[in-house]
Design a protein around this motif. Structure first.
Motif, short mmCIF file in Angstrom:
data_model
loop_
_atom_site.label_atom_id
_atom_site.label_comp_id
_atom_site.label_asym_id
_atom_site.label_seq_id
_atom_site.Cartn_x
_atom_site.Cartn_y
_atom_site.Cartn_z
N ILE A 65 4.54 -2.56 9.50
CA ILE A 65 5.04 -1.19 9.30
C ILE A 65 5.86 -1.14 8.03
O ILE A 65 6.69 -2.01 7.77
CB ILE A 65 5.92 -0.75 10.49
N ALA A 66 5.63 -0.10 7.22
CA ALA A 66 6.40 0.07 5.98
C ALA A 66 6.61 1.55 5.71
O ALA A 66 5.69 2.36 5.80
CB ALA A 66 5.69 -0.58 4.81
N ILE A 67 7.84 1.89 5.38
CA ILE A 67 8.20 3.25 4.97
C ILE A 67 8.67 3.20 3.52
O ILE A 67 9.53 2.39 3.18
CB ILE A 67 9.33 3.84 5.85
N CYS A 68 8.07 4.02 2.68
CA CYS A 68 8.43 4.07 1.27
C CYS A 68 8.52 5.52 0.80
O CYS A 68 8.01 6.43 1.46
CB CYS A 68 7.39 3.34 0.42
N SER A 69 9.16 5.72 -0.34
CA SER A 69 9.24 7.06 -0.91
C SER A 69 7.88 7.47 -1.44
O SER A 69 7.03 6.63 -1.76
CB SER A 69 10.29 7.11 -2.01
N ARG A 89 5.01 13.02 -3.95
CA ARG A 89 4.58 14.36 -3.56
C ARG A 89 5.14 14.81 -2.22
O ARG A 89 5.52 15.96 -2.04
CB ARG A 89 3.05 14.42 -3.53
N TYR A 90 5.21 13.89 -1.26
CA TYR A 90 5.60 14.26 0.11
C TYR A 90 6.92 13.62 0.55
O TYR A 90 7.18 13.52 1.74
CB TYR A 90 4.49 13.88 1.08
N GLN A 91 7.72 13.18 -0.38
CA GLN A 91 9.03 12.56 -0.14
C GLN A 91 8.93 11.15 0.44
O GLN A 91 9.49 10.20 -0.10
CB GLN A 91 9.91 13.44 0.76
N TYR A 92 8.19 11.01 1.55
CA TYR A 92 8.08 9.68 2.18
C TYR A 92 6.66 9.46 2.69
O TYR A 92 5.92 10.42 2.93
CB TYR A 92 9.05 9.54 3.36
N ASN A 93 6.30 8.19 2.84
CA ASN A 93 5.07 7.86 3.56
C ASN A 93 5.29 6.60 4.38
O ASN A 93 6.01 5.70 3.99
CB ASN A 93 3.86 7.76 2.64
N CYS A 94 4.69 6.62 5.57
CA CYS A 94 4.79 5.49 6.49
C CYS A 94 3.40 4.94 6.74
O CYS A 94 2.47 5.69 7.07
CB CYS A 94 5.42 5.93 7.81
N VAL A 95 3.24 3.64 6.59
CA VAL A 95 1.96 2.97 6.83
C VAL A 95 2.12 2.00 8.00
O VAL A 95 3.05 1.19 8.02
CB VAL A 95 1.47 2.22 5.58
N MET A 96 1.22 2.11 8.96
CA MET A 96 1.15 1.16 10.07
C MET A 96 -0.22 0.48 10.02
O MET A 96 -1.25 1.14 10.15
CB MET A 96 1.32 1.86 11.42
N CYS A 146 -1.45 6.39 8.63
CA CYS A 146 -0.59 6.83 7.53
C CYS A 146 0.04 8.16 7.89
O CYS A 146 -0.65 9.08 8.35
CB CYS A 146 -1.38 6.98 6.24
N ASP A 147 1.34 8.26 7.70
CA ASP A 147 2.06 9.50 7.98
C ASP A 147 2.91 9.84 6.77
O ASP A 147 3.31 8.96 6.00
CB ASP A 147 2.93 9.35 9.23
N TYR A 148 3.20 11.14 6.60
CA TYR A 148 3.91 11.60 5.40
C TYR A 148 5.09 12.50 5.78
O TYR A 148 5.00 13.73 5.69
CB TYR A 148 2.95 12.34 4.47
N PRO A 149 6.20 11.90 6.23
CA PRO A 149 7.38 12.70 6.59
C PRO A 149 7.93 13.45 5.37
O PRO A 149 8.10 12.85 4.31
CB PRO A 149 8.39 11.66 7.09
N ASN A 150 8.22 14.74 5.52
CA ASN A 150 8.75 15.50 4.40
C ASN A 150 10.26 15.66 4.48
O ASN A 150 10.83 16.57 3.88
CB ASN A 150 8.05 16.87 4.29
N PHE A 156 0.82 -1.20 0.00
CA PHE A 156 0.00 0.00 0.00
C PHE A 156 0.86 1.26 0.00
O PHE A 156 0.59 2.22 -0.74
CB PHE A 156 -0.93 -0.02 1.22
N ALA A 157 1.92 1.27 0.82
CA ALA A 157 2.82 2.43 0.87
C ALA A 157 3.51 2.66 -0.48
O ALA A 157 3.64 3.80 -0.95
CB ALA A 157 3.86 2.25 1.97
N LYS A 158 3.93 1.56 -1.13
CA LYS A 158 4.56 1.69 -2.45
C LYS A 158 3.59 2.27 -3.47
O LYS A 158 3.95 3.14 -4.27
CB LYS A 158 5.04 0.31 -2.92
N GLU A 159 2.36 1.77 -3.47
CA GLU A 159 1.37 2.23 -4.44
C GLU A 159 0.98 3.69 -4.19
O GLU A 159 0.87 4.47 -5.14
CB GLU A 159 0.13 1.34 -4.36
#
Length: 220
Positions: free
Chosen positions: A181-185, A188-195, A140-144, A102-105
């Motif tokens: 837990i997955a962190i992917c690029s 738009r927002y550089q990164y996203n983390c899904v838990m 879902c979080d979107y670290p910039n 999901f994070a990759k997509e």
């Protein structure tokens, strides 16, 4: 019966190939932060008062949050003071696979929230667990910037701009016992983390899907 057997076989094959993909394609730096995020989350759940005093309050102060005037910072402290010791979360490969896919997509399509065309909603992705009566939830979080575990955890706990503090509630839900837990690029927002969380059924059987409302990223 034949359909059910075929369905489970498809799920097993899908997970087998996905697990191999996880091992080959995941970013090692992100795996380190994912592991740290799990450890921090469990520290917060199992020793809430110590974590509040040693981690949360110093973080809020060092990041210039007014712990009296800022309602998000204030409610984090209030909620943690009320929190009793919870059982730790255990890593689930099933949830980790789905969180990563999901994070990759979402990163590829610049999406946010809990739905994408390829994999559908959270219930669509976890139909197997949902049909068996488990409770599911997602953060879902979107670290910039380069994602760090403590920043992600605190962003979800502070939950600025989210009605009802849904991310915070997921992290502190006693019924949740497993997490992926997955962190992917993210384009738009550089990164996203899904838990992705799952666990035993809630007392309120009608509400077994715990999602926060969509949260647009903010600059740290």
């Amino acid at each position: 019966m034949k359909f059910v057997t075929t369905y489970y076989l498809v799920v097993i094959v899908f997970l087998t190939f996905s697990c191999n993909a996880l091992i080959i394609f995941r970013n090692p730096k992100h795996v380190v932060q994912e592991t740290k995020l799990l450890l921090l989350t469990n520290s917060m759940r199992t020793k809430p008062q110590k974590f509040l005093n040693k981690k949360i309050i110093p973080y809020l102060i060092s990041n210039n949050y007014d712990t009296i005037q800022n309602k998000y910072a204030r409610t984090v402290i209030d909620d943690m003071r009320k929190t009793k010791k919870l059982k730790p979360l255990h890593m689930s490969m099933y949830a980790t696979v789905w969180a990563w896919l999901f994070a990759k997509e979402m990163g590829r399509t610049s999406g946010i929230g809990h739905y994408c065309r390829r994999y559908g909603s959270l219930v669509d992705r976890y139909r197997l667990l949902y049909n068996l009566g488990f409770t599911i939830g997602e953060n879902c979080d979107y670290p910039n910037r380069e994602p760090l575990a403590m920043d992600i955890l605190m962003d979800l706990m502070i939950d600025e701009g989210v009605a009802g503090y849904g991310h915070r509630k997921n992290l502190l839900t006693p019924e949740f016992r497993r997490v992926g837990i997955a962190i992917c690029s993210h384009k738009r927002y550089q990164y996203n983390c899904v838990m992705d969380f799952w666990g035993w059924e809630l007392k309120n059987k009608k509400k077994r899907v715990l999602n926060s409302k969509n949260k647009r990223p903010k600059s740290r």
